[in-house]
Motif scaffolding. Sequence first.
Motif, PDB file in Angstrom:
ATOM      1  N   LEU A   1      -9.398  51.528  -2.355  1.00 56.62           N
ATOM      2  CA  LEU A   1      -8.323  52.268  -2.991  1.00 56.62           C
ATOM      3  C   LEU A   1      -7.206  51.320  -3.411  1.00 56.62           C
ATOM      4  O   LEU A   1      -6.642  50.605  -2.587  1.00 56.62           O
ATOM      5  CB  LEU A   1      -7.781  53.317  -2.017  1.00 56.62           C
ATOM      6  CG  LEU A   1      -6.880  54.396  -2.623  1.00 56.62           C
ATOM      7  CD1 LEU A   1      -7.685  55.310  -3.535  1.00 56.62           C
ATOM      8  CD2 LEU A   1      -6.218  55.196  -1.509  1.00 56.62           C
ATOM      9  N   PRO A   2      -6.857  51.277  -4.704  1.00 59.46           N
ATOM     10  CA  PRO A   2      -5.818  50.354  -5.167  1.00 59.46           C
ATOM     11  C   PRO A   2      -4.424  50.836  -4.798  1.00 59.46           C
ATOM     12  O   PRO A   2      -4.199  52.027  -4.528  1.00 59.46           O
ATOM     13  CB  PRO A   2      -6.008  50.351  -6.685  1.00 59.46           C
ATOM     14  CG  PRO A   2      -6.585  51.684  -6.994  1.00 59.46           C
ATOM     15  CD  PRO A   2      -7.463  52.021  -5.818  1.00 59.46           C
ATOM     16  N   ALA A   3      -3.480  49.911  -4.806  1.00 60.81           N
ATOM     17  CA  ALA A   3      -2.112  50.219  -4.404  1.00 60.81           C
ATOM     18  C   ALA A   3      -1.480  51.285  -5.286  1.00 60.81           C
ATOM     19  O   ALA A   3      -0.611  52.037  -4.836  1.00 60.81           O
ATOM     20  CB  ALA A   3      -1.264  48.949  -4.426  1.00 60.81           C
ATOM     21  N   VAL A   4      -1.917  51.383  -6.539  1.00 64.87           N
ATOM     22  CA  VAL A   4      -1.308  52.350  -7.457  1.00 64.87           C
ATOM     23  C   VAL A   4      -1.477  53.781  -6.954  1.00 64.87           C
ATOM     24  O   VAL A   4      -0.703  54.671  -7.307  1.00 64.87           O
ATOM     25  CB  VAL A   4      -1.900  52.195  -8.872  1.00 64.87           C
ATOM     26  CG1 VAL A   4      -3.367  52.643  -8.909  1.00 64.87           C
ATOM     27  CG2 VAL A   4      -1.099  52.972  -9.898  1.00 64.87           C
ATOM     28  N   ALA A   5      -2.482  54.008  -6.114  1.00 64.33           N
ATOM     29  CA  ALA A   5      -2.706  55.356  -5.588  1.00 64.33           C
ATOM     30  C   ALA A   5      -1.530  55.841  -4.751  1.00 64.33           C
ATOM     31  O   ALA A   5      -1.245  57.044  -4.685  1.00 64.33           O
ATOM     32  CB  ALA A   5      -3.990  55.401  -4.761  1.00 64.33           C
ATOM     33  N   THR A   6      -0.826  54.912  -4.123  1.00 63.53           N
ATOM     34  CA  THR A   6       0.305  55.302  -3.270  1.00 63.53           C
ATOM     35  C   THR A   6       1.485  55.830  -4.079  1.00 63.53           C
ATOM     36  O   THR A   6       2.422  56.386  -3.509  1.00 63.53           O
ATOM     37  CB  THR A   6       0.769  54.113  -2.411  1.00 63.53           C
ATOM     38  OG1 THR A   6       1.244  53.062  -3.275  1.00 63.53           O
ATOM     39  CG2 THR A   6      -0.372  53.583  -1.553  1.00 63.53           C
ATOM     40  N   SER A   7       1.431  55.673  -5.411  1.00 58.62           N
ATOM     41  CA  SER A   7       2.511  56.202  -6.244  1.00 58.62           C
ATOM     42  C   SER A   7       2.428  57.712  -6.406  1.00 58.62           C
ATOM     43  O   SER A   7       3.367  58.335  -6.902  1.00 58.62           O
ATOM     44  CB  SER A   7       2.485  55.532  -7.625  1.00 58.62           C
ATOM     45  OG  SER A   7       1.303  55.880  -8.333  1.00 58.62           O
TER      46      SER A   7
ATOM     47  N   ALA B   1      -2.520  58.928 -11.223  1.00 52.85           N
ATOM     48  CA  ALA B   1      -1.617  57.859 -11.658  1.00 52.85           C
ATOM     49  C   ALA B   1      -1.662  57.763 -13.172  1.00 52.85           C
ATOM     50  O   ALA B   1      -2.716  57.969 -13.790  1.00 52.85           O
ATOM     51  CB  ALA B   1      -2.008  56.526 -11.032  1.00 52.85           C
ATOM     52  N   TRP B   2      -0.532  57.458 -13.767  1.00 52.13           N
ATOM     53  CA  TRP B   2      -0.461  57.247 -15.206  1.00 52.13           C
ATOM     54  C   TRP B   2      -0.505  55.752 -15.466  1.00 52.13           C
ATOM     55  O   TRP B   2       0.360  55.007 -15.017  1.00 52.13           O
ATOM     56  CB  TRP B   2       0.827  57.848 -15.764  1.00 52.13           C
ATOM     57  CG  TRP B   2       0.792  57.960 -17.258  1.00 52.13           C
ATOM     58  CD1 TRP B   2       1.332  57.085 -18.157  1.00 52.13           C
ATOM     59  CD2 TRP B   2       0.177  58.987 -18.024  1.00 52.13           C
ATOM     60  NE1 TRP B   2       1.089  57.507 -19.451  1.00 52.13           N
ATOM     61  CE2 TRP B   2       0.375  58.673 -19.405  1.00 52.13           C
ATOM     62  CE3 TRP B   2      -0.531  60.150 -17.711  1.00 52.13           C
ATOM     63  CZ2 TRP B   2      -0.102  59.474 -20.437  1.00 52.13           C
ATOM     64  CZ3 TRP B   2      -1.009  60.940 -18.744  1.00 52.13           C
ATOM     65  CH2 TRP B   2      -0.787  60.614 -20.083  1.00 52.13           C
ATOM     66  N   LEU B   3      -1.546  55.306 -16.178  1.00 55.14           N
ATOM     67  CA  LEU B   3      -1.737  53.887 -16.448  1.00 55.14           C
ATOM     68  C   LEU B   3      -1.834  53.695 -17.949  1.00 55.14           C
ATOM     69  O   LEU B   3      -2.781  54.176 -18.579  1.00 55.14           O
ATOM     70  CB  LEU B   3      -3.003  53.370 -15.764  1.00 55.14           C
ATOM     71  CG  LEU B   3      -3.047  53.520 -14.233  1.00 55.14           C
ATOM     72  CD1 LEU B   3      -4.414  53.146 -13.705  1.00 55.14           C
ATOM     73  CD2 LEU B   3      -1.964  52.675 -13.596  1.00 55.14           C
TER      74      LEU B   3
ATOM     75  N   VAL C   1     -11.067  58.612 -15.888  1.00 55.61           N
ATOM     76  CA  VAL C   1     -10.091  58.914 -16.933  1.00 55.61           C
ATOM     77  C   VAL C   1     -10.700  60.003 -17.794  1.00 55.61           C
ATOM     78  O   VAL C   1     -11.875  59.956 -18.144  1.00 55.61           O
ATOM     79  CB  VAL C   1      -9.734  57.659 -17.764  1.00 55.61           C
ATOM     80  CG1 VAL C   1     -10.961  57.056 -18.420  1.00 55.61           C
ATOM     81  CG2 VAL C   1      -8.683  57.995 -18.806  1.00 55.61           C
ATOM     82  N   GLU C   2      -9.898  61.022 -18.115  1.00 54.29           N
ATOM     83  CA  GLU C   2     -10.373  62.159 -18.896  1.00 54.29           C
ATOM     84  C   GLU C   2      -9.408  62.418 -20.045  1.00 54.29           C
ATOM     85  O   GLU C   2      -8.191  62.296 -19.891  1.00 54.29           O
ATOM     86  CB  GLU C   2     -10.487  63.398 -18.002  1.00 54.29           C
ATOM     87  CG  GLU C   2     -11.097  64.600 -18.701  1.00 54.29           C
ATOM     88  CD  GLU C   2     -11.406  65.739 -17.752  1.00 54.29           C
ATOM     89  OE1 GLU C   2     -11.658  66.856 -18.241  1.00 54.29           O
ATOM     90  OE2 GLU C   2     -11.385  65.514 -16.515  1.00 54.29           O
ATOM     91  N   ARG C   3      -9.968  62.747 -21.194  1.00 53.28           N
ATOM     92  CA  ARG C   3      -9.169  63.087 -22.365  1.00 53.28           C
ATOM     93  C   ARG C   3      -9.656  64.407 -22.951  1.00 53.28           C
ATOM     94  O   ARG C   3     -10.677  64.953 -22.537  1.00 53.28           O
ATOM     95  CB  ARG C   3      -9.268  61.988 -23.427  1.00 53.28           C
ATOM     96  CG  ARG C   3      -8.672  60.639 -23.014  1.00 53.28           C
ATOM     97  CD  ARG C   3      -8.858  59.623 -24.132  1.00 53.28           C
ATOM     98  NE  ARG C   3      -8.369  58.293 -23.754  1.00 53.28           N
ATOM     99  CZ  ARG C   3      -8.595  57.193 -24.464  1.00 53.28           C
ATOM    100  NH1 ARG C   3      -9.299  57.273 -25.600  1.00 53.28           N
ATOM    101  NH2 ARG C   3      -8.131  56.016 -24.061  1.00 53.28           N
ATOM    102  N   GLY C   4      -8.931  64.897 -23.931  1.00 54.28           N
ATOM    103  CA  GLY C   4      -9.320  66.124 -24.601  1.00 54.28           C
ATOM    104  C   GLY C   4     -10.348  65.906 -25.687  1.00 54.28           C
ATOM    105  O   GLY C   4     -10.774  66.852 -26.349  1.00 54.28           O
ATOM    106  N   SER C   5     -10.758  64.674 -25.890  1.00 52.54           N
ATOM    107  CA  SER C   5     -11.785  64.288 -26.857  1.00 52.54           C
ATOM    108  C   SER C   5     -12.459  63.037 -26.300  1.00 52.54           C
ATOM    109  O   SER C   5     -12.011  62.485 -25.282  1.00 52.54           O
ATOM    110  CB  SER C   5     -11.152  64.023 -28.229  1.00 52.54           C
ATOM    111  OG  SER C   5     -10.181  63.006 -28.151  1.00 52.54           O
ATOM    112  N   PRO C   6     -13.546  62.550 -26.907  1.00 50.43           N
ATOM    113  CA  PRO C   6     -14.255  61.390 -26.345  1.00 50.43           C
ATOM    114  C   PRO C   6     -13.333  60.225 -25.991  1.00 50.43           C
ATOM    115  O   PRO C   6     -12.411  59.887 -26.735  1.00 50.43           O
ATOM    116  CB  PRO C   6     -15.242  61.028 -27.455  1.00 50.43           C
ATOM    117  CG  PRO C   6     -15.552  62.344 -28.095  1.00 50.43           C
ATOM    118  CD  PRO C   6     -14.254  63.099 -28.084  1.00 50.43           C
TER     119      PRO C   6
END
Length: 213
Positions: A20-26, A118-120, A142-147
């Motif tokens: 688990l990367p540190a960014v998860a703690t955000s 997290a927002w990257l 990562v998921e988007r509303g299109s491909p």
Amino acid sequence: MSDSGFGDFEFERKFFVRELPAVATSDPSPALIVQAYLFAADGYAVRIRLQGPAPDTLDGTPAALVQRLGEDAIGTMTAKGPAAGGTRYEAERNLDPMVAGQIVSRAEHVVAKVRYSAWLGEDGWVLDRFLGGNAPLVLAEVERGSPVVDLTIPGFCLTEVSEDDRFRNEYLAHNPFGDWAAAYGRELDLLGANFVNTLGHNDFEGSTPPRHG
């Protein structure tokens, strides 16, 4: 489920993460997800999910985790189809959380995980830390509303598993990662990293990792 006008489809890419990367703690409010697979074959699946704020205690059986989720949990029922090119049919509907919890508590094939958001860069990512028999697996999505094309891939993503059916939750519900983690580690060391190259251009955060295939 996509809200972009594509109907009941999801567009995502998934990556294997060593830890688990540190960014998860955000994320100040990670979620506990406990989900059961009532049917899974040939890429088709029916899932019942209960999700809510992650409690302090995360050990115990799926039934115990369901109890800890309490009154703030959300229940859903989802039908999924086979994935192709980062796109998968997914029809999700709300379900009474009490009913969802009772089904998950009694189900045989269950996955439990803690989800961090997290927002990257320009994308919202989720990091799933799996519990129970699937520990110590960590996946980033990562998921988007299109491909999902022209993606900047964070440095903590070791390899892409978007097209590896072993990392689908329905597979993990029947074949826990803990049983084959060592074998997969040897496979990754032997074959190296692999990233899908048919969805636009991949940018890699930091140095570019080796790519195969």
